[in-house]
Design a protein around this motif. Sequence first.
Motif, PDB file in Angstrom:
ATOM      1  N   LYS A 126      -7.317   9.184  -0.972  1.00  0.00           N
ATOM      2  CA  LYS A 126      -8.551   9.808  -0.753  1.00  0.00           C
ATOM      3  C   LYS A 126      -8.828  11.044  -0.207  1.00  0.00           C
ATOM      4  N   VAL A 127      -7.633  11.760   0.565  1.00  0.00           N
ATOM      5  CA  VAL A 127      -7.775  12.954   1.083  1.00  0.00           C
ATOM      6  C   VAL A 127      -6.306  13.588   0.659  1.00  0.00           C
ATOM      7  N   GLN A 128      -6.269  14.546  -0.258  1.00  0.00           N
ATOM      8  CA  GLN A 128      -5.173  15.096  -0.993  1.00  0.00           C
ATOM      9  C   GLN A 128      -5.250  16.637  -0.809  1.00  0.00           C
ATOM     10  N   ASP A 129      -4.566  17.094  -0.041  1.00  0.00           N
ATOM     11  CA  ASP A 129      -4.483  18.687   0.217  1.00  0.00           C
ATOM     12  C   ASP A 129      -3.335  19.043   0.778  1.00  0.00           C
ATOM     13  N   PRO A 130      -2.578  20.040   0.448  1.00  0.00           N
ATOM     14  CA  PRO A 130      -1.307  20.550   0.756  1.00  0.00           C
ATOM     15  C   PRO A 130      -1.355  20.784   2.490  1.00  0.00           C
ATOM     16  N   GLY A 131      -2.531  21.028   3.041  1.00  0.00           N
ATOM     17  CA  GLY A 131      -2.586  21.397   4.192  1.00  0.00           C
ATOM     18  C   GLY A 131      -2.988  20.279   5.135  1.00  0.00           C
ATOM     19  N   VAL A 132      -3.078  19.259   4.390  1.00  0.00           N
ATOM     20  CA  VAL A 132      -3.517  17.719   5.349  1.00  0.00           C
ATOM     21  C   VAL A 132      -2.250  16.787   5.144  1.00  0.00           C
ATOM     22  N   VAL A 133      -1.721  16.449   6.252  1.00  0.00           N
ATOM     23  CA  VAL A 133      -0.844  15.438   6.375  1.00  0.00           C
ATOM     24  C   VAL A 133      -1.052  14.348   6.798  1.00  0.00           C
ATOM     25  N   VAL A 134      -1.096  13.175   5.598  1.00  0.00           N
ATOM     26  CA  VAL A 134      -1.896  11.729   6.012  1.00  0.00           C
ATOM     27  C   VAL A 134      -0.553  10.948   6.325  1.00  0.00           C
ATOM     28  N   LEU A 135      -0.709  10.392   7.628  1.00  0.00           N
ATOM     29  CA  LEU A 135       0.641   9.464   7.979  1.00  0.00           C
ATOM     30  C   LEU A 135      -0.001   7.955   8.029  1.00  0.00           C
ATOM     31  N   LYS A 136       0.783   6.996   7.597  1.00  0.00           N
ATOM     32  CA  LYS A 136       0.219   5.722   7.807  1.00  0.00           C
ATOM     33  C   LYS A 136       0.456   5.328   9.106  1.00  0.00           C
ATOM     34  N   GLY A 137      -0.735   5.226   9.790  1.00  0.00           N
ATOM     35  CA  GLY A 137      -0.915   4.677  11.375  1.00  0.00           C
ATOM     36  C   GLY A 137      -0.583   3.480  11.693  1.00  0.00           C
ATOM     37  N   GLY A 138      -0.034   3.121  12.791  1.00  0.00           N
ATOM     38  CA  GLY A 138       0.347   1.620  13.142  1.00  0.00           C
ATOM     39  C   GLY A 138       1.710   0.831  12.440  1.00  0.00           C
ATOM     40  N   ILE A 139       2.332   1.826  12.011  1.00  0.00           N
ATOM     41  CA  ILE A 139       3.449   1.136  11.160  1.00  0.00           C
ATOM     42  C   ILE A 139       4.690   1.453  11.720  1.00  0.00           C
ATOM     43  N   VAL A 140       5.639   0.482  11.911  1.00  0.00           N
ATOM     44  CA  VAL A 140       6.823   0.690  12.569  1.00  0.00           C
ATOM     45  C   VAL A 140       8.081   0.665  11.497  1.00  0.00           C
ATOM     46  N   GLU A 141       9.321   1.206  12.054  1.00  0.00           N
ATOM     47  CA  GLU A 141      10.709   0.994  11.252  1.00  0.00           C
ATOM     48  C   GLU A 141      11.510   0.296  12.142  1.00  0.00           C
ATOM     49  N   HIS A 142      12.305  -0.594  11.691  1.00  0.00           N
ATOM     50  CA  HIS A 142      13.258  -1.133  12.414  1.00  0.00           C
ATOM     51  C   HIS A 142      14.544  -0.618  11.964  1.00  0.00           C
ATOM     52  N   ALA A 143      15.435  -0.737  12.966  1.00  0.00           N
ATOM     53  CA  ALA A 143      16.829  -0.067  12.788  1.00  0.00           C
ATOM     54  C   ALA A 143      17.715  -0.970  11.850  1.00  0.00           C
ATOM     55  N   LEU A 144      17.350  -2.269  11.712  1.00  0.00           N
ATOM     56  CA  LEU A 144      18.327  -2.991  11.140  1.00  0.00           C
ATOM     57  C   LEU A 144      17.297  -3.725   9.809  1.00  0.00           C
ATOM     58  N   ASP A 145      18.195  -4.150   8.803  1.00  0.00           N
ATOM     59  CA  ASP A 145      17.275  -4.648   7.786  1.00  0.00           C
ATOM     60  C   ASP A 145      16.774  -6.179   8.085  1.00  0.00           C
ATOM     61  N   ILE A 146      15.697  -6.605   7.799  1.00  0.00           N
ATOM     62  CA  ILE A 146      15.171  -7.666   8.161  1.00  0.00           C
ATOM     63  C   ILE A 146      15.124  -8.753   6.932  1.00  0.00           C
ATOM     64  N   ASN A 147      15.297  -9.707   7.022  1.00  0.00           N
ATOM     65  CA  ASN A 147      15.417 -11.065   6.203  1.00  0.00           C
ATOM     66  C   ASN A 147      14.154 -11.332   5.918  1.00  0.00           C
ATOM     67  N   TRP A 148      13.315 -10.979   4.896  1.00  0.00           N
ATOM     68  CA  TRP A 148      11.812 -11.439   4.468  1.00  0.00           C
ATOM     69  C   TRP A 148      11.501 -11.019   3.227  1.00  0.00           C
ATOM     70  N   ARG A 149      10.367 -11.606   2.562  1.00  0.00           N
ATOM     71  CA  ARG A 149       9.985 -11.280   1.326  1.00  0.00           C
ATOM     72  C   ARG A 149       8.558 -10.638   1.500  1.00  0.00           C
ATOM     73  N   ILE A 150       7.868 -10.754   2.673  1.00  0.00           N
ATOM     74  CA  ILE A 150       6.517 -10.376   2.707  1.00  0.00           C
ATOM     75  C   ILE A 150       6.216  -9.194   2.774  1.00  0.00           C
ATOM     76  N   MET A 151       6.999  -8.140   3.165  1.00  0.00           N
ATOM     77  CA  MET A 151       6.605  -6.846   3.231  1.00  0.00           C
ATOM     78  C   MET A 151       6.716  -6.246   1.641  1.00  0.00           C
ATOM     79  N   LYS A 152       7.456  -6.757   0.889  1.00  0.00           N
ATOM     80  CA  LYS A 152       7.502  -6.545  -0.493  1.00  0.00           C
ATOM     81  C   LYS A 152       6.068  -6.703  -0.922  1.00  0.00           C
ATOM     82  N   LEU A 153       5.120  -7.786  -0.705  1.00  0.00           N
ATOM     83  CA  LEU A 153       4.094  -8.052  -0.999  1.00  0.00           C
ATOM     84  C   LEU A 153       3.123  -7.156  -0.642  1.00  0.00           C
TER      85      LEU A 153
END
Length: 339
Positions: free
Chosen positions: A254-281
């Motif tokens: 909804k907000v697309q402009d080279p001067g505006v950086v949109v970050l997905k808030g409240g998302i974390v990344e784990h250091a190791l792979d997790i065995n699951w399917r749900i995040m693909k969905l």
Amino acid sequence: MFGLIGHLTNLEHAQSVARDMGYDGLADQGLDFWCAAPPQTVDHITVTSITGQTIEGRYVESCFLPEMLATRRVKAATRKIINAMAHAQKIGLDITALGGFSSIVFENFNLNQIERIRNITLDFQRFTTGNTHTAYIIARQVEQASSQLGIELSQATVAVCGATGDIGSAVCRWLDARTDVAELLLIARDRQRLEDLQGELGRGKVMGLEEALPKADIIVWVASMPKGLVIDPTTLKKPCLLVDGGYPKNLDTKVQDPGVVVLKGGIVEHALDINWRIMKLVNMDVPARQMFACFAESMLLEFEKWYTNFSWGRNQITVEKMEKIGEVSLKHGFKPLLS
């Protein structure tokens, strides 16, 4: 064992996921069917900490859809969340996070007054909204991403949209207590709650959305998007950091402009792979490692054996609790998503 209670984005998404999982009969069903569908355990999860500890969990699909609220099916929505909680308790999950709209429905409709579901008395100590970890991650995203963009917090104006909500108020408390941010703009629908928050913080300006956004170097969006709202990126400062902490996370479209950086808030990344399917969905960019911070909270509580409703109610999140969950988040290999 930990649990995650979640839901899909909308009816179209639910139909698509059903089709992808081989449930062709469900793919053609409308909203009335989903209102009646019972909760289901649809994923078994294994997570390994960078400490070497391994835990197991389950993902419970509540079959709740946001359209149930939009179409005045509030009773169906509340029943969905309560039934999913009863299911999680019945299958023996020790601590379960309420993801997405689940925690919002729980707060807004006082579901904690409903203690008994058929033959199950709900033990609310087994459930957490995950909002403390979400608020911590969003606050850290503001700190770290602003630094990457060259935005000095000591000279920056931060607008928090949804400032009086559970997550929004916690982010405000963190920014006030743990950073030297120059100015806070407080935005929400309820004027009295805004003034109460302003009084608690001893700072911050109460403003309307249209007035506040052009003044902000950083925008933290932790509210539902008002119907018909259009954000004109040409009115925003450049550079501008926009942290999208809402659900679904769609401000980047909804907000697309080279001067505006949109970050997905409240998302974390784990250091190791997790065995699951749900995040693909739910269309995570790196589904083996990325997830909603609220879901990660139940994993952290399981790692630490803190079987308690760590996040509960409205406006109960303290900076001290954010620091506490933040420490174990780092300990077990989670970090805020910054790209």
